[in-house]
Design a protein around this motif. Structure first.
Motif, PDB file in Angstrom:
ATOM      1  N   ALA A 260      45.765 -43.004  44.278  1.00  9.21           N
ATOM      2  CA  ALA A 260      46.352 -41.794  45.229  1.00  9.21           C
ATOM      3  C   ALA A 260      44.937 -41.178  45.114  1.00  9.21           C
ATOM      4  N   ASP A 261      45.054 -40.538  46.348  1.00 11.48           N
ATOM      5  CA  ASP A 261      43.797 -39.730  47.055  1.00 11.48           C
ATOM      6  C   ASP A 261      43.582 -38.448  45.586  1.00 11.48           C
ATOM      7  N   ILE A 262      42.526 -38.190  45.803  1.00 13.67           N
ATOM      8  CA  ILE A 262      41.598 -37.163  44.542  1.00 13.67           C
ATOM      9  C   ILE A 262      42.618 -35.779  44.740  1.00 13.67           C
ATOM     10  N   ALA A 263      43.159 -35.150  44.123  1.00 11.20           N
ATOM     11  CA  ALA A 263      42.969 -33.454  43.840  1.00 11.20           C
ATOM     12  C   ALA A 263      41.830 -32.755  43.642  1.00 11.20           C
ATOM     13  N   PRO A 264      41.966 -31.384  44.336  1.00  8.73           N
ATOM     14  CA  PRO A 264      41.083 -30.883  43.903  1.00  8.73           C
ATOM     15  C   PRO A 264      41.075 -30.341  42.802  1.00  8.73           C
ATOM     16  N   LYS A 265      41.893 -30.629  41.632  1.00 12.94           N
ATOM     17  CA  LYS A 265      41.891 -30.256  40.085  1.00 12.94           C
ATOM     18  C   LYS A 265      40.851 -31.198  39.787  1.00 12.94           C
ATOM     19  N   ASP A 266      41.280 -32.287  40.369  1.00 13.89           N
ATOM     20  CA  ASP A 266      40.647 -33.596  39.520  1.00 13.89           C
ATOM     21  C   ASP A 266      39.282 -34.028  39.674  1.00 13.89           C
ATOM     22  N   ILE A 267      38.937 -32.795  40.690  1.00 15.87           N
ATOM     23  CA  ILE A 267      37.698 -32.698  40.957  1.00 15.87           C
ATOM     24  C   ILE A 267      37.101 -31.687  40.491  1.00 15.87           C
ATOM     25  N   SER A 268      37.225 -30.737  40.147  1.00 16.70           N
ATOM     26  CA  SER A 268      36.418 -29.852  39.534  1.00 16.70           C
ATOM     27  C   SER A 268      36.859 -30.460  37.623  1.00 16.70           C
ATOM     28  N   LEU A 269      37.514 -31.352  37.393  1.00 13.49           N
ATOM     29  CA  LEU A 269      37.378 -31.732  35.552  1.00 13.49           C
ATOM     30  C   LEU A 269      36.114 -32.915  36.050  1.00 13.49           C
ATOM     31  N   LEU A 270      35.789 -33.123  36.976  1.00 14.34           N
ATOM     32  CA  LEU A 270      34.552 -34.235  37.084  1.00 14.34           C
ATOM     33  C   LEU A 270      33.675 -33.558  37.328  1.00 14.34           C
ATOM     34  N   LYS A 271      33.600 -31.817  37.846  1.00 11.77           N
ATOM     35  CA  LYS A 271      31.894 -31.683  38.092  1.00 11.77           C
ATOM     36  C   LYS A 271      31.756 -31.032  36.603  1.00 11.77           C
ATOM     37  N   ASP A 272      33.169 -30.472  35.793  1.00 13.69           N
ATOM     38  CA  ASP A 272      32.656 -30.328  34.489  1.00 13.69           C
ATOM     39  C   ASP A 272      32.314 -30.668  33.588  1.00 13.69           C
ATOM     40  N   LYS A 273      32.343 -32.437  33.632  1.00 18.09           N
ATOM     41  CA  LYS A 273      32.209 -33.726  32.881  1.00 18.09           C
ATOM     42  C   LYS A 273      30.845 -34.265  33.516  1.00 18.09           C
ATOM     43  N   LEU A 274      30.119 -33.049  34.158  1.00 23.72           N
ATOM     44  CA  LEU A 274      28.838 -34.055  35.763  1.00 23.72           C
ATOM     45  C   LEU A 274      29.162 -35.159  35.938  1.00 23.72           C
ATOM     46  N   ALA A 275      30.111 -35.275  36.295  1.00 19.37           N
ATOM     47  CA  ALA A 275      30.278 -37.461  36.807  1.00 19.37           C
ATOM     48  C   ALA A 275      30.924 -37.494  38.045  1.00 19.37           C
TER      49      ALA A 275
END
Length: 173
Positions: A157-172
């Protein structure tokens, strides 16, 4: 015509009868070599590409799936993946960063599947969401893990904005 000539060596003082030079015609052997090369070139098979079958859903209807049995894997940068169980804003199992090794993503899939089976009694569903910072190899590795761990239901699936913010929080991201 190809020939192999050899001259007799003189030895001693005795006169010898002259022997004619040895002539071997190699034309037949060259013809045979080309026939064998042609035969093996025509009868061998080249390696066939290996592909994994991915069945995509028909239509654009979103299928309702219980969050309690949905594991989401977000693919990030530097060969890292983040996974969680449930919804992104209130996960059942918190978002955790891992790699693609046996003790990384594979272990996480096994443990999450065991947890889902114990709590719901049903099989787990996996959603794979590649980020723009991930590479194609990461998606292939995630699909390989689905095959290795025998996950029957998974989707890309396409990545959601919430998932992007979680990845940014984890520096990934």
């Amino acid at each position: 015509m190809a020939e192999l000539n050899s001259t007799p060596e003189k030895s001693g003082n005795k006169p010898r009868a002259k022997k004619p030079n040895l002539k071997v015609d190699l034309t037949a052997m060259v013809d045979l070599a080309f026939l064998l090369i042609t035969f093996f070139m025509l009868t061998t098979t080249l390696s066939k590409p290996k592909a994994m079958e991915v069945n995509m859903p028909v239509g654009n209807e979103p299928s309702g799936v219980a969050e309690s049995r949905t594991m989401t894997i977000c693919l990030g940068k530097n060969n890292q993946a983040m996974y969680y169980l449930g919804a992104a804003d209130k996960p059942i199992l918190a978002a955790t960063l891992t790699n693609y090794s046996n003790s990384g993503l594979r272990k996480a899939i096994f443990e999450t599947r065991k947890y889902v089976k114990q709590t719901t009694g049903k099989s787990m569903i996996v959603i794979i969401k590649p980020a723009q910072s991930s590479i194609y190899e990461n998606l292939v590795n995630a699909l390989d893990e689905m095959k290795i761990t025998d996950v029957q239901q998974f989707a890309i699936a396409d990545i959601a904005p919430k998932d992007i913010s979680l990845l940014k929080d984890k520096l990934a991201y």
